[in-house]
Scaffold this active site. Structure first.
Site, PDB file in Angstrom:
ATOM      1  N   MET B  35       9.917  -2.989   0.363  1.00  0.00           N
ATOM      2  CA  MET B  35      11.226  -3.605   0.607  1.00  0.00           C
ATOM      3  C   MET B  35      11.144  -5.110   0.323  1.00  0.00           C
ATOM      4  O   MET B  35      11.980  -5.888   0.775  1.00  0.00           O
ATOM      5  CB  MET B  35      11.679  -3.345   2.042  1.00  0.00           C
ATOM      6  CG  MET B  35      11.819  -1.842   2.331  1.00  0.00           C
ATOM      7  SD  MET B  35      13.124  -1.422   3.517  1.00  0.00           S
ATOM      8  CE  MET B  35      12.534  -2.251   4.987  1.00  0.00           C
ATOM      9  N   GLY B  36      10.125  -5.522  -0.437  1.00  0.00           N
ATOM     10  CA  GLY B  36      10.022  -6.931  -0.819  1.00  0.00           C
ATOM     11  C   GLY B  36       9.447  -7.806   0.285  1.00  0.00           C
ATOM     12  O   GLY B  36       8.898  -7.318   1.268  1.00  0.00           O
ATOM     13  N   TYR B  37       9.566  -9.125   0.083  1.00  0.00           N
ATOM     14  CA  TYR B  37       8.959 -10.132   0.960  1.00  0.00           C
ATOM     15  C   TYR B  37       7.473  -9.807   1.096  1.00  0.00           C
ATOM     16  O   TYR B  37       6.941  -9.646   2.188  1.00  0.00           O
ATOM     17  CB  TYR B  37       9.649 -10.188   2.317  1.00  0.00           C
ATOM     18  CG  TYR B  37       9.598 -11.572   2.926  1.00  0.00           C
ATOM     19  CD1 TYR B  37      10.377 -12.610   2.395  1.00  0.00           C
ATOM     20  CD2 TYR B  37       8.748 -11.872   3.998  1.00  0.00           C
ATOM     21  CE1 TYR B  37      10.322 -13.891   2.925  1.00  0.00           C
ATOM     22  CE2 TYR B  37       8.687 -13.154   4.528  1.00  0.00           C
ATOM     23  CZ  TYR B  37       9.486 -14.155   3.991  1.00  0.00           C
ATOM     24  OH  TYR B  37       9.422 -15.419   4.503  1.00  0.00           O
ATOM     25  N   HIS B  42       0.902  -5.621   1.061  1.00  0.00           N
ATOM     26  CA  HIS B  42       1.483  -4.990  -0.137  1.00  0.00           C
ATOM     27  C   HIS B  42       0.554  -5.128  -1.341  1.00  0.00           C
ATOM     28  O   HIS B  42       0.388  -4.200  -2.140  1.00  0.00           O
ATOM     29  CB  HIS B  42       2.820  -5.652  -0.495  1.00  0.00           C
ATOM     30  CG  HIS B  42       3.880  -5.529   0.555  1.00  0.00           C
ATOM     31  ND1 HIS B  42       4.254  -6.575   1.365  1.00  0.00           N
ATOM     32  CD2 HIS B  42       4.639  -4.477   0.934  1.00  0.00           C
ATOM     33  CE1 HIS B  42       5.214  -6.178   2.179  1.00  0.00           C
ATOM     34  NE2 HIS B  42       5.465  -4.919   1.953  1.00  0.00           N
ATOM     35  N   GLY B 195       0.979   2.270   2.860  1.00  0.00           N
ATOM     36  CA  GLY B 195       0.074   1.622   3.796  1.00  0.00           C
ATOM     37  C   GLY B 195      -0.108   2.451   5.056  1.00  0.00           C
ATOM     38  O   GLY B 195       0.857   3.011   5.583  1.00  0.00           O
ATOM     39  N   ASP B 198       1.889   1.817   8.495  1.00  0.00           N
ATOM     40  CA  ASP B 198       3.005   2.711   8.820  1.00  0.00           C
ATOM     41  C   ASP B 198       2.474   4.135   8.789  1.00  0.00           C
ATOM     42  O   ASP B 198       2.802   4.924   7.903  1.00  0.00           O
ATOM     43  CB  ASP B 198       4.150   2.496   7.824  1.00  0.00           C
ATOM     44  CG  ASP B 198       4.630   1.052   7.830  1.00  0.00           C
ATOM     45  OD1 ASP B 198       4.957   0.536   8.904  1.00  0.00           O
ATOM     46  OD2 ASP B 198       4.656   0.429   6.755  1.00  0.00           O
ATOM     47  N   SER B 233       2.849  -7.806   8.353  1.00  0.00           N
ATOM     48  CA  SER B 233       4.171  -7.190   8.319  1.00  0.00           C
ATOM     49  C   SER B 233       5.175  -8.237   7.883  1.00  0.00           C
ATOM     50  O   SER B 233       5.054  -9.416   8.242  1.00  0.00           O
ATOM     51  CB  SER B 233       4.556  -6.676   9.713  1.00  0.00           C
ATOM     52  OG  SER B 233       5.948  -6.413   9.772  1.00  0.00           O
ATOM     53  N   SER B 234       6.167  -7.817   7.110  1.00  0.00           N
ATOM     54  CA  SER B 234       7.211  -8.758   6.699  1.00  0.00           C
ATOM     55  C   SER B 234       7.951  -9.308   7.912  1.00  0.00           C
ATOM     56  O   SER B 234       8.496 -10.408   7.874  1.00  0.00           O
ATOM     57  CB  SER B 234       8.208  -8.071   5.767  1.00  0.00           C
ATOM     58  OG  SER B 234       7.539  -7.549   4.648  1.00  0.00           O
ATOM     59  N   ARG B 235       7.955  -8.549   8.976  1.00  0.00           N
ATOM     60  CA  ARG B 235       8.685  -8.983  10.170  1.00  0.00           C
ATOM     61  C   ARG B 235       7.933 -10.058  10.966  1.00  0.00           C
ATOM     62  O   ARG B 235       8.524 -10.700  11.840  1.00  0.00           O
ATOM     63  CB  ARG B 235       8.992  -7.797  11.082  1.00  0.00           C
ATOM     64  CG  ARG B 235      10.057  -6.856  10.522  1.00  0.00           C
ATOM     65  CD  ARG B 235      10.465  -5.797  11.528  1.00  0.00           C
ATOM     66  NE  ARG B 235      11.601  -4.994  11.080  1.00  0.00           N
ATOM     67  CZ  ARG B 235      11.508  -3.812  10.466  1.00  0.00           C
ATOM     68  NH1 ARG B 235      10.326  -3.290  10.229  1.00  0.00           N
ATOM     69  NH2 ARG B 235      12.590  -3.147  10.085  1.00  0.00           N
TER      70      ARG B 235
END
Lengths: 328, 328
Positions: B35-37, B42, B195, B198, B233-235
């Site tokens: 989902m990018g970022y 990644h 990954g 998840d 994590s992107s978050r």
């Protein structure tokens, strides 16, 4: 009437390999999915497929995933040798009959997670308990039991699957969409042909292909009827001569409704009553009779755009479906 | 750090055409869905993909179908230009970045059947009325509203999707399995890399591929952690420095639990309490903490076969997940 003998493939990987080899040679592949016990309706799908692709695969597989455990899986008719003879008699024949033994055998079961395909479940209801052990709801399951390492992935066209036949057959379209997904992934066809007799099924597969971006063109092929007007179905063989005679009321009353619409009667309630009364009088038990939009399958009150009159009714122990497109 | 510049493809048909052209030349294709970022996690997936195939496609698409309307779709971070720079810096680079604008636009909407992707629904609950108009249940929906001609087909891994994260995110795995199905049908990869951070997602995709007979090999790639131990994590970008410090309690306590298990503590209740207390003490709010079978994801009471300790916890307004495989 001997014609081209089809190659019979039972293994998934061998089937995919055949398709990929053919595609690498520039060939296009048409798929006609069936549950066997072929009749002239199926044959018309094969003929239609010949209009679209170089090569034709017919799958013959009675899919347990679309039957609930109270439905007629165990009595579904089959005659593989006769099916092959019929396919050989089609002009141009077919190239492959894909006839797997069990599409849900993944060869990695744990003893506790048995996949009960083929077992004789007496009851199709699975009791779901809440945290307190209180029964919260009962869920209808198919003839494939989900547990442990068994099959548990289902493709659901969540609005369309609940309408019409979905009301009385809650696992049916989930099972159909899932097995067609599996067949698409195994056969990798360019075109797939479905009969418009199973109108809701055809529309569900079209929607699924669009929503999941399958690279398959879905063709709907017209209903084929016997000389007396009864829509062809593998289940017709279970009708007694008397039941068959009574079942003709379906097609006859649909034709009358269509004719009435064409003469200006566009009130769906009136048209539906006409059909219900005729089938009822003949001794049929209506499951549903609806006039719906051809694409969204939502009920309409008045005919102002292309619709389809869709009906399901029981005659004795046989449930028949039929439909008629009406485009004024 | 300039490397190979990827081709950027935004159109579904163009993407599939690229893949088919490459396959016809004998190339194999690896897909890394994101989902990018992008972060180092990644990038490790891209490196892993290079071990399996000739060509690499990275998809960058924030999928509205996996967010409920109360979740963080609107604040999900993105930086496309930086993502491309990061991918160019990977040894071997990537061949294509598939970056569609809207995977659910089928270009055939009816005015009444608007697909509300992107609209600002205040409420994610859809009220379902029975025949009598009485409210029977409320259903949680995703940021894609189903109606009329809108998207309505969902792939559901019906047992696994309800466990762990599925309890608090009821539309999440339905959305993930569906968008991955779409990506598989568009990109047609030979291999896809996910990954193991998840973990449940990875196992669900594996099960989906098996159950639906996708011809895609699914690879699970190890968790990548920052130097302080926090799983990437992107978050994480939404964590304040204080929250980030507190969040380290997750990895630290998981490591302690693993060590305790290796020293003979195989009672899962004890190990879970150890982690819950540590995260709780640090100020985190536990969503779940479970020790589960690595394949069925069912909770175990005592460690006697390979398990994974899986946890989700809130720090401030950020929900983090992490896990640790334990094979004694």
């Amino acid at each position: 009437m001997a014609g081209k003998e089809p190659e019979i493939i039972t293994d998934k990987n061998q089937m995919r390999k055949w398709s990929r080899t053919m595609r690498s040679k520039g060939k296009t592949i048409g798929l006609v999915p069936t549950m066997g016990y072929l009749h002239e309706g199926h044959i018309s799908l094969v003929r239609e497929a010949h209009n679209h692709t170089n090569l034709i695969v017919v799958s013959i597989y009675v899919n347990p995933g679309q039957f609930s455990t109270t439905e007629d899986l165990s009595t579904y008719p089959s005659d593989f040798d006769r099916d092959i003879q019929k396919l050989m008699a089609v002009p141009g024949g077919v190239d492959v009959v894909f006839h797997p033994y069990n599409l849900y055998d993944y060869g990695q079961r744990k003893p506790s997670g048995a996949n009960n395909f083929g077992s004789s479940n007496d009851n199709c209801e699975k009791t779901i308990c809440g945290d307190g052990g209180k029964v919260e709801k009962k869920e209808v399951v198919s003839c494939l039991e989900e547990s442990g390492l068994g099959h548990e992935t289902w493709v659901r066209v969540e609005r369309l699957e609940k309408l019409l036949c979905g009301k009385s057959r809650p696992v049916f379209f989930r099972g159909v969409a899932t097995v067609v997904t599996k067949l698409f992934n195994i056969v990798e066809p360019d075109v797939a042909v479905f009969g418009k007799k199973d109108y809701q099924q055809w529309r569900i597969i079209q929607r699924m292909v669009r929503d999941l971006d399958f690279s398959v063109e879905v063709i709907g092929s017209d209903i084929v009827r016997d000389n007396d007007g009864l829509a062809m179905s593998s289940r017709n063989v279970h009708l007694s001569p008397e039941e068959r005679e009574k079942a003709l009321s379906i097609n006859k009353s649909l034709l009358r409704a269509k004719s009435a619409a064409e003469k200006g009667q566009v009130d769906c309630r009136e048209l539906i009553n006409l059909v219900i009364q005729a089938v009822d009088k003949a001794g049929g038990r209506i499951d549903y009779a609806e006039i719906i939009d051809q694409e969204t399958l939502e009920a309409v009150e008045e005919i102002s755009s292309p619709v389809v009159f869709s009906i399901a009714a029981w005659f004795g122990r046989v449930r028949l479906i039929d439909n008629m497109e009406i485009s004024l």
